[in-house]
Write an enzyme that holds these catalytic residues in place. Structure first.
Site, PDB file in Angstrom:
ATOM      1  N   PRO A 109       2.672  10.539   0.038  1.00 43.39           N
ATOM      2  CA  PRO A 109       1.567   9.667   0.460  1.00 43.39           C
ATOM      3  C   PRO A 109       0.211  10.322   0.209  1.00 43.39           C
ATOM      4  O   PRO A 109      -0.019  11.465   0.582  1.00 43.39           O
ATOM      5  CB  PRO A 109       1.813   9.483   1.957  1.00 43.39           C
ATOM      6  CG  PRO A 109       3.261   9.784   2.148  1.00 43.39           C
ATOM      7  CD  PRO A 109       3.583  10.847   1.143  1.00 43.39           C
ATOM      8  N   CYS A 110      -0.666   9.603  -0.448  1.00 43.91           N
ATOM      9  CA  CYS A 110      -2.026  10.095  -0.703  1.00 43.91           C
ATOM     10  C   CYS A 110      -3.002   8.988  -0.358  1.00 43.91           C
ATOM     11  O   CYS A 110      -3.690   8.439  -1.223  1.00 43.91           O
ATOM     12  CB  CYS A 110      -2.181  10.545  -2.161  1.00 43.91           C
ATOM     13  SG  CYS A 110      -1.370  12.117  -2.512  1.00 43.91           S
ATOM     14  N   GLN A 111      -3.039   8.623   0.917  1.00 43.71           N
ATOM     15  CA  GLN A 111      -3.852   7.503   1.365  1.00 43.71           C
ATOM     16  C   GLN A 111      -5.337   7.606   1.000  1.00 43.71           C
ATOM     17  O   GLN A 111      -5.978   6.592   0.743  1.00 43.71           O
ATOM     18  CB  GLN A 111      -3.705   7.331   2.881  1.00 43.71           C
ATOM     19  CG  GLN A 111      -2.298   6.932   3.310  1.00 43.71           C
ATOM     20  CD  GLN A 111      -1.834   5.635   2.686  1.00 43.71           C
ATOM     21  OE1 GLN A 111      -2.632   4.727   2.483  1.00 43.71           O
ATOM     22  NE2 GLN A 111      -0.567   5.541   2.344  1.00 43.71           N
ATOM     23  N   PRO A 112      -5.933   8.831   0.977  1.00 45.60           N
ATOM     24  CA  PRO A 112      -7.361   8.885   0.640  1.00 45.60           C
ATOM     25  C   PRO A 112      -7.680   8.335  -0.736  1.00 45.60           C
ATOM     26  O   PRO A 112      -8.815   7.980  -1.018  1.00 45.60           O
ATOM     27  CB  PRO A 112      -7.672  10.386   0.711  1.00 45.60           C
ATOM     28  CG  PRO A 112      -6.661  10.944   1.629  1.00 45.60           C
ATOM     29  CD  PRO A 112      -5.418  10.151   1.355  1.00 45.60           C
ATOM     30  N   PHE A 113      -6.668   8.275  -1.633  1.00 45.94           N
ATOM     31  CA  PHE A 113      -6.908   7.822  -2.995  1.00 45.94           C
ATOM     32  C   PHE A 113      -6.593   6.352  -3.198  1.00 45.94           C
ATOM     33  O   PHE A 113      -6.852   5.802  -4.253  1.00 45.94           O
ATOM     34  CB  PHE A 113      -6.061   8.627  -3.987  1.00 45.94           C
ATOM     35  CG  PHE A 113      -6.278  10.102  -3.892  1.00 45.94           C
ATOM     36  CD1 PHE A 113      -7.548  10.635  -3.782  1.00 45.94           C
ATOM     37  CD2 PHE A 113      -5.201  10.969  -3.895  1.00 45.94           C
ATOM     38  CE1 PHE A 113      -7.743  12.002  -3.694  1.00 45.94           C
ATOM     39  CE2 PHE A 113      -5.395  12.338  -3.809  1.00 45.94           C
ATOM     40  CZ  PHE A 113      -6.667  12.850  -3.709  1.00 45.94           C
TER      41      PHE A 113
END
Length: 366
Positions: A82-86
């Site tokens: 998971p890379c929610q900031p992107f």
């Protein structure tokens, strides 16, 4: 020489099992799904042959991964860190609130690094990672690529509608192999529409539920939002509404840049990207094309490629929109998992054919 072509996989950040299920439909044996969220346990073990391990990938016992991969002719480490900031949704939300979409270094960014550390220790034959496209421009992606020394690597951004998923979703897909050169092909599979995917489900009202499927359940609408959706046309925007239905955010300058909010889907087109908040009419173009409601949880899951009978909750557990919506929206689309799995299977078969051929030729010369 390896005797067969059985591929055994471990799915890190497995979520509700979209990637696991997709890989299994392609003929890959997924032994273990790992996720920090205990709510993923039922979905993994009820719909696949994989066992579930609740664990933080940052502190995961690598020996458990190694043990799970035993028994295969080839090993695969797969996952979607998971890379929610992107994510587009996350960045847009920050912009709406006047925040810098790229400031700080969230712990979420580091999950790809933890994935890379496990790859380095386990050294599987094949690695695949799926993620949001903006990750490719970040330092963390460069670091991840550095962990793949000794692998042939390829990655590309895939438009999911080109692989038969009824969504406009775009995803970064990476594959790496110790077996030989590997290249993700250009896909151009038959496109699917919203109607072809969910058009056969029974009609329900806003706040209603299909008595035969507790996930075919739609969220309630306020009287104002009910008027709004009745004034909405498929593919249209809130600009189609009479002025009395507009909210203050629509009249602001920033509101003009988000025309798809409070929108209806179109029958003959793919759906927009399904998010964790897709059950809410005001959260995007998540209005049903004809019925005056947002799409149901079951419809959202089917638009993510899950089969109609996929189980997300144990029998008897009450349905929470927030909980199930998060499982569905965060999932790797099943269709993408299946396409990746078939590609990896083909890569292994080509490797075996080449290796067996070379071995036979070598024996004939001796």
């Amino acid at each position: 020489m390896r005797k067969g072509n059985k591929i055994v996989a471990v799915d890190l950040f497995c979520g509700a099992g979209g990637l696991t299920y997709g890989l299994e439909t392609a003929g890959i044996s997924v032994a273990l799904g790992v996720d920090i969220d205990p709510n993923c346990a039922h979905a993994i073990e009820a719909n696949s042959k994989a066992k579930f391990l609740q664990a933080d990938v940052a502190s995961l016992d690598v020996d458990k991964v190694q043990k799970a991969l035993e028994g295969g002719d080839f090993t695969l480490l797969a996952g979607c860190a998971p890379c929610q900031p992107f994510s587009t949704y996350s960045r847009a939300a920050k912009q709406r609130h006047g925040e810098n979409a790229g400031d700080g270094r969230s712990e979420d960014w580091r999950l790809a690094e933890h994935f890379g550390n496990i790859v380095r220790k386990v050294q599987p034959d094949i690695v695949t990672m799926e993620n949001v496209p903006p990750l490719a421009q970040q330092e963390v992606f460069k670091i991840f690529l550095e962990t793949l020394e000794g692998y042939w690597v390829d990655w590309k951004v895939i438009e999911c509608n080109s692989i038969g998923l009824p969504q406009t979703r775009k995803r970064l897909v990476l594959v790496a192999s110790r077996l030989g050169p590997i290249k993700i092909p250009d896909f151009d599979l038959p496109r699917k529409t919203v109607q072809a995917t969910i058009g056969g489900l029974p009609e329900i009202n806003a706040g209603g539920q299909d008595p035969n499927d507790r996930l075919h359940k739609a969220s309630r609408l306020s009287s104002t939002n009910l008027e709004r959706i009745r004034a909405s046309v498929p593919g249209g925007t809130w600009r189609d509404w009479p002025e009395r239905l507009l909210s203050s955010c629509h009249t602001k300058e920033t509101g003009a840049t988000y025309p798809s909010v409070y929108g209806r889907m179109e029958w003959n087109s793919p759906a927009p990207t399904i998010t964790t908040q897709c059950f809410g009419y005001g959260n995007g173009r998540f209005g049903h094309p004809e019925q005056d409601r947002a799409i149901s949880l079951r419809e959202a899951a089917m638009l993510q490629g899950f089969p109609r009978d996929y189980s997300f909750l144990p029998e008897g557990e009450s349905v929470s929109f927030a909980k199930v919506g998060r499982l569905i929206g965060n999932a790797v689309p099943v269709t993408l998992g299946s396409v990746i799995g078939k590609f990896i299977k083909q890569h292994v078969e080509e490797y075996r054919s080449s290796s067996i051929g070379e071995a036979s030729e070598s024996l004939g010369q001796n």
